[in-house]
Design a protein around this motif. Structure first.
Motif, PDB file in Angstrom:
ATOM      1  N   LEU A 138      30.627  62.721  64.773  1.00 20.76           N
ATOM      2  CA  LEU A 138      30.314  61.317  65.045  1.00 20.76           C
ATOM      3  C   LEU A 138      29.080  60.866  64.267  1.00 20.76           C
ATOM      4  O   LEU A 138      29.026  59.744  63.761  1.00 20.76           O
ATOM      5  CB  LEU A 138      30.084  61.132  66.550  1.00 20.76           C
ATOM      6  CG  LEU A 138      29.951  59.696  67.053  1.00 20.76           C
ATOM      7  CD1 LEU A 138      31.271  58.944  66.899  1.00 20.76           C
ATOM      8  CD2 LEU A 138      29.517  59.680  68.522  1.00 20.76           C
ATOM      9  N   LEU A 139      28.085  61.745  64.138  1.00 21.81           N
ATOM     10  CA  LEU A 139      26.853  61.383  63.433  1.00 21.81           C
ATOM     11  C   LEU A 139      27.010  61.388  61.926  1.00 21.81           C
ATOM     12  O   LEU A 139      26.521  60.491  61.234  1.00 21.81           O
ATOM     13  CB  LEU A 139      25.739  62.357  63.819  1.00 21.81           C
ATOM     14  CG  LEU A 139      24.975  62.113  65.105  1.00 21.81           C
ATOM     15  CD1 LEU A 139      24.005  63.270  65.361  1.00 21.81           C
ATOM     16  CD2 LEU A 139      24.211  60.798  65.061  1.00 21.81           C
ATOM     17  N   HIS A 140      27.702  62.408  61.410  1.00 24.76           N
ATOM     18  CA  HIS A 140      27.666  62.648  59.965  1.00 24.76           C
ATOM     19  C   HIS A 140      28.975  62.346  59.253  1.00 24.76           C
ATOM     20  O   HIS A 140      29.003  62.320  58.027  1.00 24.76           O
ATOM     21  CB  HIS A 140      27.262  64.100  59.694  1.00 24.76           C
ATOM     22  CG  HIS A 140      26.034  64.525  60.451  1.00 24.76           C
ATOM     23  ND1 HIS A 140      24.829  63.873  60.332  1.00 24.76           N
ATOM     24  CD2 HIS A 140      25.833  65.520  61.358  1.00 24.76           C
ATOM     25  CE1 HIS A 140      23.930  64.453  61.113  1.00 24.76           C
ATOM     26  NE2 HIS A 140      24.513  65.452  61.745  1.00 24.76           N
ATOM     27  N   GLY A 141      30.054  62.152  59.994  1.00 25.51           N
ATOM     28  CA  GLY A 141      31.322  61.854  59.356  1.00 25.51           C
ATOM     29  C   GLY A 141      31.462  60.372  59.055  1.00 25.51           C
ATOM     30  O   GLY A 141      30.940  59.519  59.790  1.00 25.51           O
ATOM     31  N   ASN A 142      32.117  60.042  57.986  1.00 28.18           N
ATOM     32  CA  ASN A 142      32.399  58.652  57.616  1.00 28.18           C
ATOM     33  C   ASN A 142      31.147  57.786  57.631  1.00 28.18           C
ATOM     34  O   ASN A 142      30.972  56.931  58.489  1.00 28.18           O
ATOM     35  CB  ASN A 142      33.451  58.033  58.556  1.00 28.18           C
ATOM     36  CG  ASN A 142      33.835  56.618  58.121  1.00 28.18           C
ATOM     37  OD1 ASN A 142      33.671  56.254  56.960  1.00 28.18           O
ATOM     38  ND2 ASN A 142      34.325  55.830  59.057  1.00 28.18           N
ATOM     39  N   SER A 167      27.551  70.323  66.822  1.00 28.76           N
ATOM     40  CA  SER A 167      28.987  70.609  66.841  1.00 28.76           C
ATOM     41  C   SER A 167      29.427  71.222  68.160  1.00 28.76           C
ATOM     42  O   SER A 167      30.626  71.339  68.419  1.00 28.76           O
ATOM     43  CB  SER A 167      29.361  71.538  65.680  1.00 28.76           C
ATOM     44  OG  SER A 167      28.622  72.741  65.730  1.00 28.76           O
ATOM     45  N   ASN A 168      28.477  71.612  69.010  1.00 35.49           N
ATOM     46  CA  ASN A 168      28.802  72.126  70.333  1.00 35.49           C
ATOM     47  C   ASN A 168      28.568  71.096  71.432  1.00 35.49           C
ATOM     48  O   ASN A 168      28.598  71.428  72.616  1.00 35.49           O
ATOM     49  CB  ASN A 168      27.995  73.393  70.636  1.00 35.49           C
ATOM     50  CG  ASN A 168      28.600  74.624  70.001  1.00 35.49           C
ATOM     51  OD1 ASN A 168      29.784  74.637  69.657  1.00 35.49           O
ATOM     52  ND2 ASN A 168      27.798  75.659  69.818  1.00 35.49           N
ATOM     53  N   ILE A 169      28.312  69.859  71.045  1.00 33.25           N
ATOM     54  CA  ILE A 169      28.275  68.747  71.999  1.00 33.25           C
ATOM     55  C   ILE A 169      29.549  67.943  71.767  1.00 33.25           C
ATOM     56  O   ILE A 169      29.691  67.260  70.748  1.00 33.25           O
ATOM     57  CB  ILE A 169      27.031  67.858  71.803  1.00 33.25           C
ATOM     58  CG1 ILE A 169      25.758  68.698  71.828  1.00 33.25           C
ATOM     59  CG2 ILE A 169      26.992  66.772  72.857  1.00 33.25           C
ATOM     60  CD1 ILE A 169      25.518  69.454  73.109  1.00 33.25           C
ATOM     61  N   LEU A 170      30.493  68.062  72.682  1.00 37.83           N
ATOM     62  CA  LEU A 170      31.794  67.421  72.528  1.00 37.83           C
ATOM     63  C   LEU A 170      31.845  66.142  73.342  1.00 37.83           C
ATOM     64  O   LEU A 170      31.112  65.975  74.330  1.00 37.83           O
ATOM     65  CB  LEU A 170      32.909  68.383  72.950  1.00 37.83           C
ATOM     66  CG  LEU A 170      32.942  69.727  72.211  1.00 37.83           C
ATOM     67  CD1 LEU A 170      34.152  70.542  72.633  1.00 37.83           C
ATOM     68  CD2 LEU A 170      32.934  69.536  70.703  1.00 37.83           C
ATOM     69  N   LEU A 171      32.722  65.233  72.927  1.00 36.61           N
ATOM     70  CA  LEU A 171      32.754  63.897  73.515  1.00 36.61           C
ATOM     71  C   LEU A 171      34.132  63.597  74.078  1.00 36.61           C
ATOM     72  O   LEU A 171      35.142  63.714  73.383  1.00 36.61           O
ATOM     73  CB  LEU A 171      32.382  62.856  72.459  1.00 36.61           C
ATOM     74  CG  LEU A 171      31.046  63.103  71.743  1.00 36.61           C
ATOM     75  CD1 LEU A 171      30.893  62.153  70.574  1.00 36.61           C
ATOM     76  CD2 LEU A 171      29.886  62.958  72.706  1.00 36.61           C
ATOM     77  N   ALA A 172      34.153  63.212  75.344  1.00 38.23           N
ATOM     78  CA  ALA A 172      35.383  62.735  75.966  1.00 38.23           C
ATOM     79  C   ALA A 172      35.482  61.230  75.720  1.00 38.23           C
ATOM     80  O   ALA A 172      34.714  60.657  74.939  1.00 38.23           O
ATOM     81  CB  ALA A 172      35.379  63.063  77.460  1.00 38.23           C
ATOM     82  N   LYS A 173      36.416  60.583  76.357  1.00 36.14           N
ATOM     83  CA  LYS A 173      36.557  59.145  76.170  1.00 36.14           C
ATOM     84  C   LYS A 173      35.271  58.445  76.595  1.00 36.14           C
ATOM     85  O   LYS A 173      34.520  58.929  77.428  1.00 36.14           O
ATOM     86  CB  LYS A 173      37.749  58.623  76.983  1.00 36.14           C
ATOM     87  CG  LYS A 173      37.647  58.894  78.480  1.00 36.14           C
ATOM     88  CD  LYS A 173      38.872  58.404  79.202  1.00 36.14           C
ATOM     89  CE  LYS A 173      38.788  58.684  80.696  1.00 36.14           C
ATOM     90  NZ  LYS A 173      39.979  58.202  81.418  1.00 36.14           N
ATOM     91  N   SER A 174      35.020  57.292  75.999  1.00 33.26           N
ATOM     92  CA  SER A 174      33.798  56.504  76.225  1.00 33.26           C
ATOM     93  C   SER A 174      32.548  57.276  75.837  1.00 33.26           C
ATOM     94  O   SER A 174      31.469  57.033  76.374  1.00 33.26           O
ATOM     95  CB  SER A 174      33.712  56.059  77.691  1.00 33.26           C
ATOM     96  OG  SER A 174      34.846  55.317  78.065  1.00 33.26           O
ATOM     97  N   HIS A 175      32.697  58.230  74.921  1.00 34.72           N
ATOM     98  CA  HIS A 175      31.563  58.995  74.393  1.00 34.72           C
ATOM     99  C   HIS A 175      30.806  59.756  75.478  1.00 34.72           C
ATOM    100  O   HIS A 175      29.586  59.932  75.393  1.00 34.72           O
ATOM    101  CB  HIS A 175      30.589  58.070  73.636  1.00 34.72           C
ATOM    102  CG  HIS A 175      31.173  57.467  72.408  1.00 34.72           C
ATOM    103  ND1 HIS A 175      31.632  56.167  72.369  1.00 34.72           N
ATOM    104  CD2 HIS A 175      31.413  57.979  71.177  1.00 34.72           C
ATOM    105  CE1 HIS A 175      32.108  55.904  71.161  1.00 34.72           C
ATOM    106  NE2 HIS A 175      31.987  56.989  70.422  1.00 34.72           N
ATOM    107  N   THR A 213      31.595  52.601  62.174  1.00 40.39           N
ATOM    108  CA  THR A 213      31.041  51.856  63.296  1.00 40.39           C
ATOM    109  C   THR A 213      29.676  52.438  63.635  1.00 40.39           C
ATOM    110  O   THR A 213      29.576  53.622  63.953  1.00 40.39           O
ATOM    111  CB  THR A 213      31.955  51.950  64.526  1.00 40.39           C
ATOM    112  OG1 THR A 213      33.241  51.428  64.192  1.00 40.39           O
ATOM    113  CG2 THR A 213      31.376  51.174  65.696  1.00 40.39           C
ATOM    114  N   PRO A 214      28.598  51.647  63.556  1.00 40.03           N
ATOM    115  CA  PRO A 214      27.264  52.196  63.818  1.00 40.03           C
ATOM    116  C   PRO A 214      27.165  52.795  65.221  1.00 40.03           C
ATOM    117  O   PRO A 214      27.764  52.286  66.170  1.00 40.03           O
ATOM    118  CB  PRO A 214      26.344  50.973  63.666  1.00 40.03           C
ATOM    119  CG  PRO A 214      27.114  50.015  62.815  1.00 40.03           C
ATOM    120  CD  PRO A 214      28.553  50.224  63.191  1.00 40.03           C
ATOM    121  N   LEU A 215      26.412  53.872  65.328  1.00 45.41           N
ATOM    122  CA  LEU A 215      26.204  54.536  66.611  1.00 45.41           C
ATOM    123  C   LEU A 215      24.940  53.950  67.227  1.00 45.41           C
ATOM    124  O   LEU A 215      23.836  54.174  66.745  1.00 45.41           O
ATOM    125  CB  LEU A 215      26.061  56.047  66.401  1.00 45.41           C
ATOM    126  CG  LEU A 215      26.110  56.955  67.624  1.00 45.41           C
ATOM    127  CD1 LEU A 215      27.396  56.724  68.408  1.00 45.41           C
ATOM    128  CD2 LEU A 215      26.006  58.415  67.210  1.00 45.41           C
TER     129      LEU A 215
END
Length: 655
Positions: free
Chosen positions: A433-437, A479-487, A443-445
């Protein structure tokens, strides 16, 4: 001929009809230039041929200067009275980390709209001026790291909207008054010369707010005569106590008989358990050998769990997990919890599998079962330990139950294969989410999402630390912090650092490892705090730790950030996507400071994860209140934030 007196009266009437000059952007510009002449002649290179709204550190709304932010730019000397008061609609004044001295100019009292005053890290001296208590809308006041002396006035209670009060590292004396500020979230008076007890209204604040002084009570040690809440016991009159302690002979005999009976019962239970364990061992010895589970992988382009070059790589086509050879006896998946078993090992082996990435402890797959259930399967590598020891350690992981951990649903063990089955996290990892695309379609974080992720990750790690005095994660990274829906953030790979062999450890050192850790297999809670500090820096800067190591000097991310803090302060550090959230800039600064504290070189200088959670919660409460209040006071502000012209060309790169 008209008399002189009549002429004077007529002229006076005409003057009354002429409206006085109203402050405007031109008057604001004159005030700013006078300020530069007084304290920033060498520091500020404002172009007087352009609008003041285009000057460094100046933000305007509706044609007036509302924010003046000049952190760490080299301002020096006392600020004369009669200059800043001309900025009549100023809402935020940030002059932190300069060399300003003398007294705070008293004309600030006339700035009725001033909400945020940041003067920390200067050389202001004298007592805290009383005129500050007459600024009605003050929400945040930071006077830390100056030379203020005298006492802390109870008149702070007049600032009923105050949410932040930082007074640490001054020379304040006396006792802390009983501050009753209903909106106070952030508070710190550490490292002054205060004494006495912590007032009741402030006892909910963490111990870190009162360090380095002769204080007692609340989060600190109890004051003389106070009873610690954990050791308070109802008092018993001495006569009644003596009566209770005088036991009859019959009571003593009954206790003795009960103790003997209890001992015999305990001995019988131990004998039965030993026999039962012996019977199970005999059964296990004649059981068939576990099957080999072969997984066909096509993982071209996957590098240590993340797509190459920081861009989402094309994932390989679905593969299948092959079933054991015909005729082999099989073991079953062992599930955790009491929920329904909707699939078995055979279902998992027949599922279509998609490679998610290669990580420190093995390869992760997205497995889609025939009935439509989606799970994540991790195939461990370099695990060579007896089955009994493996089961004990993995069952401790499965017993962990917290909303900010990725739950371990089941596991499979054989001599050749070890599989772990987790809930599938649909949004991927924080790293992606931080480094891809990072292109134009990204979409800004935003700040709210980043701070929420920081809090959720901290809560998950704090829970791990609370399960045992020596419990730790050992491999905290984005990479070991995973995100479910709604981040919604969840921590993964917890407990696995204790399972792998030495060949898996080198992947864990790039940027996150604490300096005292020489053997990555030997992890600690303080090392986890360091890794979490690096994670916070990654969230705030948008820079990956491995990216920091690639710069010319080879410094790691914490040292790079600290060097910028000393030289140019943090306006040069934040990810460009965060620079538009000016209303909560001070909260971002506070989170950055927390990250630096976590990444301290010496373990005993780092906070505990419990303290980290408290500080992030305070930061989030403060920023939420600031955003809500700013939107209430200036409804157009929040819509206009995205359109502000921001100076981002001076942000240094470490890549």
């Amino acid at each position: 001929m008209a008399s002189p007196l009549w002429v004077l009266c007529w002229a006076a009437c005409l003057l009354c009809l002429v409206p006085p000059a109203r402050p405007d952007l031109a008057s604001d510009g004159k005030a700013l230039l006078a300020f530069r002449t007084a304290v920033g002649r060498m520091a500020l290179s404002w172009n007087t041929t352009t609008s003041p709204c285009a000057w460094q550190g100046v933000v305007c709304e509706n044609g007036r200067v509302v924010l003046l932010r000049l952190p760490g730019v080299g301002l020096i000397g006392p600020i004369p009275t009669g200059i800043l008061s001309n900025l009549t609609v100023l809402r935020t004044l940030s002059l932190r980390f300069n060399a300003l001295s003398g007294a705070i100019p008293s004309d600030l009292a006339s700035l009725s709209q001033l909400r945020n005053l940041y003067l920390q890290g200067n050389r202001f001296s004298g007592e805290i001026p009383t005129f500050l208590f007459s600024i009605p809308n003050l929400v945040r006041l930071n006077l830390a790291r100056n030379n203020f002396s005298g006492g802390i006035s109870p008149d702070f209670n007049k600032l009923t909207r105050l949410g932040t009060l930082y007074l640490e590292e001054n020379q304040l004396t006396g006792e802390i008054p009983n501050l009753d500020l209903p909106n106070l979230v952030q508070f710190n008076v550490s490292y002054n010369q205060l004494n006495g007890s912590v007032p009741q209204k402030l006892r909910s604040k963490p111990a870190a707010a009162f360090l380095g002084m002769s204080l007692c009570g609340g989060p600190l040690t109890p004051c003389p005569g106070e009873i610690s809440p954990t050791s308070s016991v109802p008092s018993v009159p001495s006569s009644e106590a003596k009566k209770d302690h005088k036991l009859s002979g019959g009571a003593i005999a009954g206790i003795a008989i009960g103790a003997v009976a209890g001992f015999l019962l305990l001995l019988l239970i131990i004998i039965l358990l030993c026999r039962r364990k012996s019977s199970k061992s005999g059964t296990a010895e004649v059981a068939a050998k576990p099957p080999e589970v072969e997984v066909a992988l096509r993982d071209k382009g996957i590098v240590d769990g993340e797509p190459g070059n920081g861009v989402a790589a094309h994932r390989p086509p679905p593969t299948s997990v092959a079933a054991p050879a015909k005729g082999e006896n099989t073991k079953k998946l062992l599930f955790f919890g009491t929920g329904p078993r909707t699939f078995e090992l055979e279902d998992l082996l027949r599922a279509s599998a998609e490679v998610l990435g290669k990580g420190t402890f093995g390869t992760a797959y997205k497995a889609v079962l025939e009935m439509g259930t989606v799970v994540a399967v991790k195939r461990l590598r370099d695990v060579s330990m007896p089955e009994k020891e493996f089961r004990e350690k993995i069952e401790a992981v499965g017993a962990m139950d917290h909303p900010n951990l990725v739950p371990l649903r089941a596991y499979y063990y054989s001599n050749d294969e070890k599989l772990l089955v987790y809930d599938y996290m649909s949004m991927g990892s924080l790293s992606a989410l931080l480094h891809g695309n990072r292109g134009s379609g990204r979409t800004p974080l935003d700040w709210e999402t980043r701070s929420a992720i920081a809090l959720a990750a901290a809560q998950g790690i704090e829970y791990i630390h609370s399960t045992a005095p020596s419990a730790s994660h050992g491999n905290i990274k984005s990479s070991n912090i995973l995100l479910a829906k709604s981040h919604e953030a969840r921590v993964s790979d917890h407990g696995l650092a204790h399972l792998v062999g030495p060949s898996s450890t080198p992947n864990r050192v790039a940027g996150y490892r604490a300096p005292e850790v020489t053997d990555p297999r030997k992890v600690s809670q303080k090392a986890d705090v360091y890794s979490f500090g690096v994670l916070l820096l990654e969230l705030l800067t948008g820079k990956a730790p491995a990216q920091a190591l690639l710069n010319e000097e080879g410094v790691d991310l914490p040292r790079w950030v600290q060097s910028v803090v000393r030289e140019e302060w943090t306006s040069e550090v934040f990810d460009m996507e965060l620079l538009r959230y000016q209303t909560v800039e001070e909260d971002m600064v506070q989170l950055l400071q927390l990250a630096i504290d976590c990444a301290a070189q010496y373990p005993d200088k780092r906070p505990t994860m419990a303290d980290v959670v408290i500080r992030i919660e305070e930061i989030r409460k403060s920023s939420l209140r600031a955003l809500e209040q700013d939107h209430h006071d200036h409804p157009q502000t929040m819509e206009d934030l995205d359109h502000l012209s921001l100076r981002t060309d001076s942000i240094p790169s470490i890549s």
